[in-house]
Design an enzyme around this catalytic site. Structure first.
Site, short mmCIF file in Angstrom:
data_model
loop_
_atom_site.label_atom_id
_atom_site.label_comp_id
_atom_site.label_asym_id
_atom_site.label_seq_id
_atom_site.Cartn_x
_atom_site.Cartn_y
_atom_site.Cartn_z
N GLU A 287 0.89 -1.21 -0.03
CA GLU A 287 0.00 0.08 -0.07
C GLU A 287 0.80 1.02 0.12
O GLU A 287 1.84 1.40 0.71
CB GLU A 287 -0.76 -0.09 1.27
CG GLU A 287 -1.69 1.02 1.43
CD GLU A 287 -2.76 1.05 2.74
OE1 GLU A 287 -3.65 1.71 3.16
OE2 GLU A 287 -2.19 0.08 3.66
N LYS B 224 -9.26 2.79 -2.62
CA LYS B 224 -9.47 1.83 -1.20
C LYS B 224 -11.10 2.27 -0.81
O LYS B 224 -11.45 3.30 -0.76
CB LYS B 224 -8.63 2.48 0.05
CG LYS B 224 -8.53 1.56 1.12
CD LYS B 224 -7.26 1.97 1.88
CE LYS B 224 -7.25 1.01 3.32
NZ LYS B 224 -6.16 1.55 3.98
N CYS C 294 -5.28 -3.04 1.89
CA CYS C 294 -5.48 -3.11 3.54
C CYS C 294 -6.52 -3.39 3.94
O CYS C 294 -7.19 -4.36 4.36
CB CYS C 294 -4.59 -1.93 4.02
SG CYS C 294 -3.64 -2.41 5.64
N SER D 73 0.03 -2.20 6.98
CA SER D 73 -0.32 -3.00 7.96
C SER D 73 0.82 -3.07 8.97
O SER D 73 1.74 -3.90 8.83
CB SER D 73 -0.62 -4.29 7.52
OG SER D 73 -1.09 -5.02 8.47
N GLY E 282 -1.77 -58.88 4.94
CA GLY E 282 -1.63 -57.71 4.10
C GLY E 282 -1.99 -56.40 4.85
O GLY E 282 -2.52 -56.29 5.94
N SER F 121 -10.14 -55.65 -7.77
CA SER F 121 -11.02 -56.36 -6.82
C SER F 121 -11.95 -57.50 -7.47
O SER F 121 -11.99 -57.01 -8.82
CB SER F 121 -11.66 -55.68 -5.74
OG SER F 121 -12.68 -54.73 -6.54
#
Length: 681
Positions: free
Chosen positions: A56, A125, A181, A208, A372, A493
């Site tokens: 900023e 802003k 910000c 900040s 397993g 499977s």
């Protein structure tokens, strides 16, 4: 030198490289600040950055108070903006810088977007802090006070409004917006509406100042905003050089995507520097596409936005991705996170089984224990569930069912495990019954010929399941399933047998790669002595269905030699089902993750034997097999899955859960996309 294939460029796969810039600040000196900006913009261009964002009021300095009202300073800021627009154009970078700008008789705190040698737009802003140490309303007007949506800057008329959306005409998904910000700390940040309007990258130019604990607050806000907006959030705060008359500055810079931190810069640095990461804007779009809530919110809460088009750089750079990329997406690299995930996964499985037992008034389960990985994990879950339900472990009826290819090692491990855990241990040799069945159907094996075909295998698998279900009837119990998520994805499977069918399956939502770590975790947390020893022995055993006897060379039947390494298959599974990525991108990500065994991070306790690399042809070949198995040949099995709890994100293949698909689809479109876009090198 031959031209690089487009496959190797991150831009081909929807990545935008962003940089959060942390320049050394020169107080109220736009000339010196512009020099810092120019150096960082050029550095960003050299590193392939597409978009760079500064803090900023980065051109003037933030903590300069009434100096913001000086004509000489404001005029110099405007001159330097024109200069930096040319620098950004030469570097091939879109730059977003912070500057105080006049519009009419008011001064605004602005984000100035530079691209193609000009100012693309100016974002004022929205929310001005005027509490505690902040006095911004003394100098600035809020965005809402503007009388028009245009500003004249260096003789050019430019869009001037909060919520401007900047969209690359030549790079799909490269869409960003900026806020400043305090906007970020508001209950409804402007970036939220920008995201609803289509912005996938959200930028925050921040000053900040730092106090104890504030860095953590910012990180939480960045992560949560990127998650809530299903986007990326890039934050950069003022650092060294800002006035410390009454405040201090740490220069925090972070880049988040979908809640995950991609990069974090050095705080309290004394040097100008960049924090860089590649943002996956394509993945963000796909995540929003599959999330109906985002679309509903955009429809209800969204507002019309001004779209500012621009042209982004398109050179086919082929450098590596700059972002964390998990080799094992179901297994986190961080030891603390892995410990937490194992805790959650295990308890999800346990509570799922407990609830089913309470609902059925069940007091016994039957489980086939093979020695397993999968049956071991299911047995560990059963033990914990019975303990919590205050049922004796003897009510867990474990059966080892050796067949024609069962090794002495796995059988002895199965018996040792059942003994160590205190469950009821039994053995039924299925070979006589299998021989009888093979003889009844006239199979060559029963006639003395060494024919080990699919019938030979499935007679054994089917008999094991028959025994378990009838044993459950006999003992007023239900059959506990063992098949895992990875096997369900691959269709590895036999239809209707134990790794597919059961009364309840606790493993159906757990990937094979995670099961390994779950067993290690349970062994370390709950077991010692004989139990821990046998668990570790099981972990060291090669994955095999043990349905075909070893060959003449003594090698056993290997699952991964047939379906591919589970490490790769789980990687494919995650990216295909969680985000719906196209195969060429999955191949690109897999190559980036796996091409170098010595680079990157590996999950805790990963054996050295597993720290291997895969080249692109290997990845492509196994991915083609995965796609064919997943999309074309195995959905009919998943359409008939038993109940079981979802455990991992994007990890349910239940027809009642995350994945619903026709059983008779073709894999053609995925295979064609892979073949057409991934080189065979």
């Amino acid at each position: 030198m031959p031209k690089a294939h487009p496959f190797h460029s991150p831009r081909t796969h929807g990545f935008v490289r962003v940089a959060a810039a942390t320049p050394v600040v020169h107080i109220a000196d736009p000339v010196a600040n512009a020099e810092e900006h120019a150096a960082l913009i050029r550095q960003a261009g050299e590193q392939g950055v597409d978009l760079i964002v500064f803090p900023e009021l980065s051109l003037s300095g933030y903590a300069i108070d009434d100096l913001l009202m000086q004509e000489a300073l404001l005029a110099e800021v405007e001159r330097r903006i024109a200069e930096l627009a040319e620098v950004a154009d030469e570097a091939g970078v879109v730059a977003v810088i912070g500057a105080p700008l006049r519009n009419g008789d008011a001064l605004y705190n602005c984000a100035v977007v530079l691209g193609s040698g000009a100012v693309l737009g100016v974002v004022p802003k929205a929310y001005l802090p005027n509490y505690r140490e902040y006095y911004e309303k003394r100098w600035f007007a809020p965005a809402a006070s503007r009388s028009e949506d245009l500003i004249v800057l260096n003789g050019e008329t430019i869009d001037f409004a909060p919520g401007l959306i900047f969209e690359a005409a030549n790079r799909p998904g490269f869409v960003f917006a900026a806020e400043i910000c305090e906007d970020f700390w508001a209950p409804l940040p402007p970036s939220t509406r920008a995201a609803l309007a289509g912005a996938r990258i959200l930028l925050n130019l921040s000053a900040s100042n730092i106090v104890i604990g504030k860095a953590d607050e910012r990180a939480v806000l960045c992560a949560s905003q990127s998650m809530r907006t299903q986007g990326a959030y890039v934050f950069t705060a003022s650092g060294w050089g800002e006035s410390t008359t009454d405040l201090a500055w740490d220069g925090q810079a972070t880049i988040h995507e979908l809640g995950a931190r991609l990069a974090e810069g050095e705080r309290f640095s004394l040097e100008s520097h960049l924090t860089i990461a590649d943002i996956d804007v394509e993945r963000i779009g796909l995540d929003r596409l599959r999330n109906g809530t985002f679309a509903d919110c955009a429809r209800i809460e969204g507002e019309p936005a001004t779209i500012v088009p621009f042209e982004a750089r398109e050179d086919g750079r082929t450098d590596d991705l700059i972002r964390p990329l998990d080799r094992f997406p179901f297994v986190p690299d961080d030891p603390a996170r892995l410990d937490h995930d194992c805790y959650e996964a295990f308890n999800i499985q346990v509570q799922g089984l407990m609830r089913r037992m309470k609902a059925t008034n069940g007091e016994r389960v039957v489980i086939g224990v093979s020695g397993g990985l999968d049956s071991t994990q299911a047995l560990l879950v059963a033990c914990r569930a019975f303990d919590r339900l205050k049922l004796p472990r003897g009510n867990i009826l474990g059966f080892t069912l050796p067949g024609f290819a069962t090794s002495e090692g796995t059988k002895s491990n199965a018996h040792a495990l059942m003994k160590a855990l205190g469950v009821s241990a039994h053995e039924i040799d299925i070979r006589p019954a299998a021989t009888r069945m093979l003889n009844d159907i006239g199979h060559a094996f029963a006639m003395g010929e060494p024919v080990h075909d699919i019938t030979f295998e499935n007679v054994q698998a089917g008999l094991r399941t028959d025994y378990l279900f009838r044993l459950a009837n006999q003992h007023d119990a239900f059959v506990l399933g063992t098949g895992d998520l990875s096997e369900l994805a691959l269709g590895w499977s036999t239809y209707g047998v134990g790794d597919h069918m059961s009364h309840y399956n606790v493993n159906g939502g757990v990937a094979k790669t995670l099961i390994r770590h779950l067993i290690r975790w349970v062994a370390a947390k709950e077991h010692a002595g004989e139990a821990a020893a046998v668990l570790n022995a099981i972990l060291d055993t090669e994955i095999s269905p043990e349905l075909v006897p070893p060959g003449a060379d003594g090698r056993i039947q290997s699952t991964e030699a047939t379906v591919g390494p589970y490490a790769l298959n789980d990687f494919f599974l995650f990216h295909v089902t969680r985000f719906g990525l196209k195969p060429s991108k999955v191949a690109y990500l897999a190559h980036q993750a796996w091409k170098d065994a010595s680079a990157g991070h590996w999950p805790t306790a990963t054996p050295d034997a597993e720290r291997i690399a895969y080249d692109l042809p290997t990845i492509k070949a196994w991915l083609a097999k995965f796609l064919f198995r997943f999309f074309q040949t195995s959905q009919f099995k998943r359409s008939a899955l038993p109940n079981g709890p979802k455990v991992v994100t994007g990890g349910s293949l239940s027809p009642r859960g995350d994945w619903r698909a026709p059983s008779d689809a073709t894999a053609r479109v995925w295979l064609d996309e892979l073949e057409g876009n991934v080189p065979g090198e």
